[in-house]
Motif scaffolding. Sequence first.
Motif, PDB file in Angstrom:
ATOM      1  N   SER A 174       0.840  -1.199   0.000  1.00  0.00           N
ATOM      2  CA  SER A 174       0.000   0.000   0.000  1.00  0.00           C
ATOM      3  C   SER A 174       0.873   1.246   0.000  1.00  0.00           C
ATOM      4  O   SER A 174       1.838   1.339   0.771  1.00  0.00           O
ATOM      5  CB  SER A 174      -0.909   0.027   1.234  1.00  0.00           C
ATOM      6  N   ILE A 175       0.536   2.194  -0.861  1.00  0.00           N
ATOM      7  CA  ILE A 175       1.184   3.505  -0.874  1.00  0.00           C
ATOM      8  C   ILE A 175       0.136   4.525  -0.437  1.00  0.00           C
ATOM      9  O   ILE A 175      -0.923   4.649  -1.060  1.00  0.00           O
ATOM     10  CB  ILE A 175       1.709   3.869  -2.279  1.00  0.00           C
ATOM     11  N   VAL A 176       0.434   5.238   0.635  1.00  0.00           N
ATOM     12  CA  VAL A 176      -0.446   6.300   1.126  1.00  0.00           C
ATOM     13  C   VAL A 176       0.271   7.621   0.953  1.00  0.00           C
ATOM     14  O   VAL A 176       1.423   7.780   1.385  1.00  0.00           O
ATOM     15  CB  VAL A 176      -0.834   6.072   2.601  1.00  0.00           C
ATOM     16  N   THR A 177      -0.403   8.571   0.325  1.00  0.00           N
ATOM     17  CA  THR A 177       0.276   9.822   0.003  1.00  0.00           C
ATOM     18  C   THR A 177      -0.735  10.914  -0.289  1.00  0.00           C
ATOM     19  O   THR A 177      -1.955  10.708  -0.175  1.00  0.00           O
ATOM     20  CB  THR A 177       1.237   9.612  -1.182  1.00  0.00           C
ATOM     21  N   ALA A 190      13.590   3.874  -4.247  1.00  0.00           N
ATOM     22  CA  ALA A 190      14.454   2.878  -3.613  1.00  0.00           C
ATOM     23  C   ALA A 190      13.734   2.193  -2.456  1.00  0.00           C
ATOM     24  O   ALA A 190      13.801   0.959  -2.293  1.00  0.00           O
ATOM     25  CB  ALA A 190      15.741   3.540  -3.130  1.00  0.00           C
ATOM     26  N   ALA A 191      13.031   2.977  -1.643  1.00  0.00           N
ATOM     27  CA  ALA A 191      12.321   2.413  -0.493  1.00  0.00           C
ATOM     28  C   ALA A 191      11.174   1.514  -0.942  1.00  0.00           C
ATOM     29  O   ALA A 191      10.897   0.475  -0.324  1.00  0.00           O
ATOM     30  CB  ALA A 191      11.796   3.542   0.395  1.00  0.00           C
ATOM     31  N   LEU A 192      10.528   1.896  -2.045  1.00  0.00           N
ATOM     32  CA  LEU A 192       9.429   1.103  -2.575  1.00  0.00           C
ATOM     33  C   LEU A 192       9.916  -0.271  -3.025  1.00  0.00           C
ATOM     34  O   LEU A 192       9.313  -1.310  -2.709  1.00  0.00           O
ATOM     35  CB  LEU A 192       8.776   1.844  -3.741  1.00  0.00           C
ATOM     36  N   GLU A 252      12.597  -1.779  -2.035  1.00  0.00           N
ATOM     37  CA  GLU A 252      13.046  -2.525  -0.856  1.00  0.00           C
ATOM     38  C   GLU A 252      11.861  -3.147  -0.116  1.00  0.00           C
ATOM     39  O   GLU A 252      11.911  -4.305   0.322  1.00  0.00           O
ATOM     40  CB  GLU A 252      13.818  -1.578   0.073  1.00  0.00           C
ATOM     41  N   LEU A 253      10.799  -2.372   0.032  1.00  0.00           N
ATOM     42  CA  LEU A 253       9.623  -2.894   0.730  1.00  0.00           C
ATOM     43  C   LEU A 253       8.961  -4.007  -0.089  1.00  0.00           C
ATOM     44  O   LEU A 253       8.506  -5.015   0.475  1.00  0.00           O
ATOM     45  CB  LEU A 253       8.616  -1.758   0.967  1.00  0.00           C
ATOM     46  N   TYR A 254       8.932  -3.857  -1.384  1.00  0.00           N
ATOM     47  CA  TYR A 254       8.348  -4.876  -2.249  1.00  0.00           C
ATOM     48  C   TYR A 254       9.092  -6.204  -2.110  1.00  0.00           C
ATOM     49  O   TYR A 254       8.476  -7.278  -2.107  1.00  0.00           O
ATOM     50  CB  TYR A 254       8.372  -4.396  -3.695  1.00  0.00           C
ATOM     51  N   ALA A 255      10.402  -6.096  -1.963  1.00  0.00           N
ATOM     52  CA  ALA A 255      11.231  -7.307  -1.876  1.00  0.00           C
ATOM     53  C   ALA A 255      11.304  -7.880  -0.464  1.00  0.00           C
ATOM     54  O   ALA A 255      11.890  -8.942  -0.253  1.00  0.00           O
ATOM     55  CB  ALA A 255      12.646  -6.992  -2.376  1.00  0.00           C
ATOM     56  N   TYR A 256      10.753  -7.209   0.507  1.00  0.00           N
ATOM     57  CA  TYR A 256      10.895  -7.620   1.923  1.00  0.00           C
ATOM     58  C   TYR A 256      10.257  -8.992   2.158  1.00  0.00           C
ATOM     59  O   TYR A 256       9.108  -9.237   1.746  1.00  0.00           O
ATOM     60  CB  TYR A 256      10.232  -6.578   2.820  1.00  0.00           C
TER      61      TYR A 256
END
Length: 658
Positions: A541-544, A650-652, A654-658
């Motif tokens: 989820s992306i909240v923005t 980059a953070a997206l 990383e989170l996807y690959a977590y």
Amino acid sequence: MRYHIGDLNPEELLDLYRAMLKPRMIEEKMLVLLRQGKISKWFSGIGQEAISVGVTQALREEEYILPMHRNLGVFTTRNVPLNRLFSQWQGKKSGFTQGRDRSFHFGTQEHRIVGMISHLGPQLGVADGIALADLLRRKRRVTAVFTGEGATSEGDFHEALNVASVWNLPVLFCIENNGYGLSTPTKEQYNCKDLVDRAKGYGMESRIIDGNNILEVYTKVNELCNAMRKRPRPILLEFKTFRMRGHEEASGTKYVPEKLMKKWAKKDPIANYEEFLLEKGILTEAIIDGYKNEISTEINSNLKLAFDEPAIDSNETKELNEVYQKFDYEYFEKSEDVENIRLVDAVSQGLEQSMERYNELIIMGQDIADYGGVFKITEGFTAKFGRSRVRNTPICESAIVSAAMGLSINGMKAVVEMQFADFVSSGFNPIVNYLAKVHYRWGQNADVVIRMPCGAGVGAGPFHSQTNEAWFTKTPGLKVVYPAFPDDAKGLLTTAINEPNPVLVFEHKGLYRSVYGDVPKNYYTIPFGEANLLRSGESLSIVTYGAAVHWALEILDKHPEIDADVLDLRTLQPLDVESVFRTVKKTGKLIIVQEDTLFGGIASDISAMVMENCFEFLDAPVQRVASLETPVPFAKNLEAKYLPKQRFEAALLELYAY
């Protein structure tokens, strides 16, 4: 002391005497109760009664008056019920603030009284707004506002005088020069002979009045009010008087020379006037005794009502529900007739259609009239609505926000354009201390919208690029809107203007002319507190909100393998918490991106709420991405590194690959 009766008859002369005697007797009783520990604090106006009574008597009942702590005579002369005053000072339910504020920090529309806040200065601008509403409605009325000599050093004083002079507002600015601002003597507060000398710089008339002479106060103020009703304009009055007791009782008066105290004690406004009336045979000892017995009985009976009233009680629901005025959202449906326009055009269209809907909606801001504002939002508005409703303002954000509050008090709506959101810092005080708190304090709404062109990415540097929404989402009583698309920008703005509560509408100037969308041509509204799910996915989820919405969509387009929910918050206060929780529970992973710097921002609160309420649904730590903890730099490369777009990608991943 010289008294000139003029055209006043004996009944009027006695009425002035009794009107001064009543607040004096109340004060004397309060001082006794203070020593007995039955009230917590008292700001004495002993020795200044002639000013409050004389000014109030000169005004008509329908004319607003804005007093301060030492103006008890305003409340008694306007016949405010004593039991309610006493309950106010006791923090009881029958008081005007239901225990939420103390002493004279309240207003009452019934009696056309608007109380001050502790920051003093904003009430001068509020008086400007009240008078502006009267002027626009062609009502021949005067608004009187009080301040002390100490508060004339505040910027709000000078801003309010300048605005009133430029706009020819019928405001009577009353300075009670009583010698001391708490313990600071006048010689350390200003360096002009008389405070009214300042009026010359603002092109205003001014008068010096003996504030201890009730007949001089009443007759001169009455004469001036009659003249102002015929030819509206502001007038600055300086009442020479003295504060016979401490700033408040705990302060004492040891810092005042004894000789000075004795000098002014001889100028007591009541004792001298009483002696004069006795000499003239207008007043007798029997009349005095009758007045005192009558007033004493009234005081004691109403004190009993206040003391017998139980201590105030409340509950969490009641307190939360009364921060804002109740608003019944009115839904106006979008038409199918749309046009593809820019976000800036959608804002302009929403504002224009709101101006058509509300004949008493006033827009104020720098350069917004013929010039159309720096972003041309109001271009062409003066031709359609006139300069009386589309008002260029001096560069004085604080006074204009306060004036918007005054318009609301007098039943109008106001939209204030901050030329850039950064400049709101110059109007911060009335927003967070007046607009935000006024309904919770005494039930008065603040029907004010503040438009905030904001955001970086356009090379505008540290003073024209902030996105400072977190300054205001932290403040109970304010609502905050932040659209990312043209149709939202229009519909949320129209709702904001319908709202009776103060709303800050953030408009990202980087999106003004870069983002297009299909926008219904008709007048429509979008409810607050409903986020918009732009994309639906399962992986995260992306909240923005704001410009970051477009960054998220762009980066997702680069990575089609990431199947994500994208939730555009649209409004930050109220916040659609349920939609945030729903998407987190669905995907198990959350990344929040904001343009604002990280610490203390919206992302931090959302992260905390998710951790507290959805922890068992999380498959990874919540990620927050935001701009660097620096001011916004000017150079293109520096600004690009400041903004979080690349770090978000980059953070997206990383989170996807977590």
